[in-house]
Design an enzyme around this catalytic site. Structure first.
Site, PDB file in Angstrom:
ATOM      1  N   ASP A 192       3.730   1.998   1.335  1.00  0.00           N
ATOM      2  CA  ASP A 192       2.759   2.937   0.592  1.00  0.00           C
ATOM      3  C   ASP A 192       3.381   3.438  -0.647  1.00  0.00           C
ATOM      4  OD1 ASP A 192       0.415   4.700   0.127  1.00  0.00           O
ATOM      5  OD2 ASP A 192       1.535   6.012   0.878  1.00  0.00           O
ATOM      6  N   ASP A 243       1.889   6.553  -3.043  1.00  0.00           N
ATOM      7  CA  ASP A 243       1.416   7.798  -3.169  1.00  0.00           C
ATOM      8  C   ASP A 243       2.030   8.898  -2.050  1.00  0.00           C
ATOM      9  OD1 ASP A 243      -0.748   8.327  -5.760  1.00  0.00           O
ATOM     10  OD2 ASP A 243      -0.773   6.342  -4.777  1.00  0.00           O
TER      11      ASP A 243
END
Length: 237
Positions: free
Chosen positions: A31, A33
């Protein structure tokens, strides 16, 4: 549910033995953020319109799993970005975007061990492609913000694979890239922090929660609760 074992201070494992060989895996998916980078880009973009607190509250509830429809949540938040300029976006990238501690070390170690690297994000290509270039990442999938004459419209651009990269799309992307590489899902590592990362974490052979929400930690085989991403190298040597 298995009880997590503290492998080292701030580092827990469950349902695995450690240390393992990093080279036993062939793909690591991140991922972006609050995982590969320290910020939630959408919250920082919203700061340009004075709506950071409003957008950040929706982001936090979504990552905790309290808002379960990620696509609807993202459309709501992106709608509040209408009027943000490309210059505003450039300032967020230049002044606020930073790699998470240990990100470069972990990615480089994975690459040296022969793994391919995938960034798969519910965030935006504007930032994801920058992170790709910083870390020499092999594959990227993220959402595209619609822009008209250098100004965000508050919409998203549909892509050939679909409309929005949500949890289901993250899982599908992980499996698609694994198939392209000719490897099994068991040879994949998935690293994330929010509820929309759970589907890809469940599909991967090794799931890693990084400074994650409680629901995500409960799903992960490795939880990094203190320190940087490179702490995974204590488990995978």
């Amino acid at each position: 549910m298995s009880v997590a074992t503290e492998f080292a201070p701030g580092l827990t494992i469950q349902n695995i033995t450690a240390p393992q060989k990093l080279s036993a895996y062939k793909l690591i998916a991140f991922d972006m953020d609050s995982t590969l980078i320290t910020i939630e880009c959408i919250d920082e973009i919203a700061d340009a319109t004075g709506k950071k607190a409003e957008v950040a509250a929706i982001t936090e509830a979504t990552m905790r799993g309290e808002i379960t429809d990620f696509k609807d949540s993202l459309r709501q938040r992106v709608g509040k970005l209408a009027g943000v300029t490309q210059a505003d976006m450039a300032r967020v990238l230049a002044e606020r975007l930073q790699l998470s501690p240990g990100a470069h070390t972990l990615v480089k170690a994975a690459q040296n061990a022969g793994l391919k690297v995938l960034l798969v994000s519910g965030g935006f290509t504007y930032f994801a492609e920058h992170v790709r270039d910083l870390l020499q990442i092999d594959f990227v999938r993220a959402n595209v913000l619609e822009m008209d004459n250098g100004v965000l419209t508050g919409g998203l651009v549909d892509q050939p694979w679909g409309d929005i990269c949500d949890g289901a799309e993250k899982r599908r992307t992980l499996l698609e890239v694994a198939s392209l590489l000719g490897i099994d899902a068991a040879q994949c590592i998935a690293v994330g922090d929010g509820s929309n990362d759970i589907p890809m974490m469940q599909a991967a052979g090794l799931s890693v929660a990084y400074h994650a929400k409680p629901r995500v930690r409960a799903e992960a085989k490795v939880c990094i609760n203190l320190g940087g991403l490179d702490r995974l190298l204590e488990v995978l040597q």
